[in-house]
Design an enzyme around this catalytic site. Structure first.
Site, short mmCIF file in Angstrom:
data_model
loop_
_atom_site.label_atom_id
_atom_site.label_comp_id
_atom_site.label_asym_id
_atom_site.label_seq_id
_atom_site.Cartn_x
_atom_site.Cartn_y
_atom_site.Cartn_z
N THR A 127 0.88 -1.16 0.00
CA THR A 127 0.00 0.00 0.00
C THR A 127 0.91 1.21 0.00
O THR A 127 2.08 1.10 0.37
CB THR A 127 -0.84 -0.03 1.29
OG1 THR A 127 -1.56 -1.24 1.31
CG2 THR A 127 -1.78 1.13 1.41
N THR B 202 -4.00 1.17 -2.55
CA THR B 202 -3.33 -0.13 -2.38
C THR B 202 -3.67 -1.12 -3.47
O THR B 202 -4.73 -1.03 -4.11
CB THR B 202 -3.74 -0.74 -1.01
OG1 THR B 202 -2.98 -1.91 -0.77
CG2 THR B 202 -5.22 -1.10 -0.95
#
Ligand code: DON
Length: 586
Positions: A395, A413
């Protein structure tokens, strides 16, 4: 297919001349108005507040290329939202393990004195079923929700960026995509950390996905070009964000999925990012503006901060990260994760009792249960409202403020590094494995060791529970801090630690980021995770073991990108654990 060269003589990346960016912008407007993806109502021209309220604009971003992009956008007269959207598209090129157009995320904004929250989280495809990752015996099949076609949820990033930029941006859509297209076309020089991440990911994808066809060229020092991704971004730039969901890109995604994955063209056509009310709370003289469900992070962060404040007498005099300090924080964390497990999920499927979970009296009562004498694990911690998970890397987060006082805190992400490892052929981008953020079987932990009950099971169209916590702090109606990080279930415990370092311990931003971080969650019980950046060793390790904790190393404890605003001066700071950059633009 991308190509890369190990050529020491490669021309360095030259930013797109601003005059050209402006021309592209004008051209886009014409194309977008003529194209088939024209929004029902054209973006309204917005007038910025008449004068700057800060000395400068600033960003804290995870790589240097996206900082260069921000520089171009601010120089062209863009605001924080233009910069954020341009950064997001750039990271989809230069930070491909996490930056993405094949994933999703959350954006917390403060624009013209008002808070907003944009949910562009992925959704389960319509063909998804509750037990899709279970074998004949009802047990989760290892890796099935993480790698390959069936792990992929409907991506939200492009619609999120399209929504945000149309609503609040000042520049033309094509202008904000131009830097990303340039990086994809001309390439960028790969740094050693990116090569390492690609090598690590390729091991788990070997023989299962087409990952290495696209990303084998990520070699340190090489110039990495992605012509197919450049074409995809150019289509999105010309035709608008809905091209990804309704145009050629949608066709490329759905034809590759056909017969392998669940994602269909209908899922793409139906995808829409959602504006939600951010979660807000008053704490320590600040107004916190943060992520609501389907993130658990905003509620978790507020619970952590408020319970710690309630326990001021118990914390008084304790050194930061002493064993006694860690012991109290761990007990607070047990309570937060017990609530997360029981109550948190997609708010469009369940009523999530956000107000009750952050209610002052409730948190005071929960904090009351925390005591220095507690033996870890002796009293099982239950969810606190009566009847009524881990995630994994990768992420990324970036924080932006502009001189007009607007701010964007964005975390997005692919879930795992390079997501599912499936790259869309002829479109050149990786698809997420966000389906792993659902609970495959109630009570079974995911890759981050967190679990959920029925509230986070798989259902068509549902959004998996997240921990992403893009956050903005306001003081007297003005932006005071913009903060966020990757790290799965470590996200809100990391932000909590940096915020306490800043505000309870009065550390300067760089020190607040550099200080040791630890992590504890309900499961596994009695476990304190330490990070390679600051291992827990020696006396502290002995004391924690003496209290009854098991110590466990973990590879990662976040990559926090934050901007503190002191008076009228923005102070960006990037986590020393990563390759991030803080930059100020006068
Ligand atoms: O939404 C979530 O909470 C996770 N998919 C985030 C994953 C993550 O942060 C991994 N990064 N290191």
């Amino acid at each position: 297919m991308p190509d890369s060269t190990h050529d020491a003589h490669c021309a360095p990346f030259v930013p797109l001349p601003l005059a050209l960016i402006r021309r592209l912008g004008a051209a886009t407007l014409v194309v977008a108005l003529a194209g088939s993806f024209v929004p029902a109502a054209p973006a309204l021209a917005r007038t910025p507040p008449p004068k700057a309220v800060l000395d400068a604009s600033a960003v804290a971003v995870p790589d240097r290329y996206s900082a260069d992009t921000a520089q171009q956008i601010f120089a062209a007269g863009g605001n924080a939202v233009d910069a954020a959207v341009a950064i997001a598209f750039t990271l989809a090129v230069t930070y491909p393990d996490a930056g993405n157009i094949g994933g999703g995320g959350f954006m917390t904004l403060y624009v013209d004195g008002k808070p907003y929250f944009l949910d562009y989280r992925e959704r389960a495809p319509q063909q998804a079923t509750r037990d899709m990752y279970l074998d004949d015996k009802g047990n989760p099949v290892p890796g099935m929700s993480l790698v390959g076609f069936r792990a992929v949820a409907v991506p939200g990033t492009v619609d999120g960026m399209w929504e945000a930029q149309r609503r609040f941006g000042k520049l033309k859509w094509k202008q904000v995509l131009a830097p990303a297209i340039k990086y994809a076309t001309d390439g960028f020089v790969v740094e050693p950390w990116l090569q390492k991440r690609a090598e690590y990911a390729s091991k788990s994808f070997a023989g299962k996905t087409n990952f290495s066809v696209y990303f084998a060229g990520l070699k340190a020092g090489a110039t990495f070009r992605q012509p197919e991704l450049a074409q995809t971004l150019s289509r999105i730039a010309s035709d608008g964000g809905r091209e990804f969901y309704e145009g050629k890109t949608a066709d490329l995604i759905s034809s590759q999925m056909y017969g392998h994955g669940l994602l269909s063209k209908t899922d793409l056509v139906q995808y829409k990012a959602v504006w939600r009310q951010p979660v807000t709370a008053d704490w320590n003289g600040y107004r916190i503006v943060t992520a609501p469900p389907p993130s658990s992070g905003g509620v978790g962060l507020i619970q952590l901060l408020k319970m710690k404040a309630d326990l001021k007498p118990a914390f008084a005099g304790l050194d930061l990260n002493s064993s006694a300090y860690i012991h109290l924080v761990a007990q607070i964390e047990d309570r937060v994760f017990a609530d997360r497990q029981q109550y948190m999920g997609d708010p469009d499927s369940y009523h999530v009792p956000v107000d009750k979970l952050i209610d002052d009296a409730y948190l005071a009562q929960r904090a009351d249960e925390v005591t220095p004498d507690e033996v870890p694990g002796a009293t099982p911690v239950k969810p606190g409202l009566g009847d009524s998970m881990p995630e994994r890397a990768e992420t990324t987060h970036f924080s932006v403020v502009d001189k007009w006082g607007n701010a964007v805190s964005n975390t997005y992400t692919l879930n795992g590094p390079f997501g599912s490892g499936v790259v869309v052929d002829n479109a050149g981008f990786a698809l997420n494995d966000e389906m792993d953020d659902f609970v495959a079987k109630a009570g079974t932990p995911n890759q981050f060791g967190v679990t959920s009950g029925d509230v986070n099971t798989i259902a068509p169209g549902r959004r998996p529970l997240s921990s992403m916590t893009p956050t903005i702090l306001l003081k007297d109606g003005k932006v005071s801090l913009v903060i966020g990080t990757p790290g799965g279930s470590r996200i809100f415990t990391s932000i909590f630690q940096v915020m306490t370092n800043l505000y309870d311990f009065g550390m300067p931003p760089a020190d607040a980021l550099a200080a040791m971080r630890f992590h504890h969650q309900l499961l596994p019980p009695k476990t304190i995770y330490w990070e390679p950046y600051h291992p827990i060793t020696g006396e502290l390790a002995g004391q924690l073991k003496g209290l009854g904790y098991t110590l466990e190393g973990q590879k990662f404890n976040g990559d926090v990108q934050m901007i503190r605003v002191e008076g009228t001066t923005p102070e960006p700071a990037a986590d020393p654990r990563g390759a991030g950059v803080g930059r100020v633009f006068h």
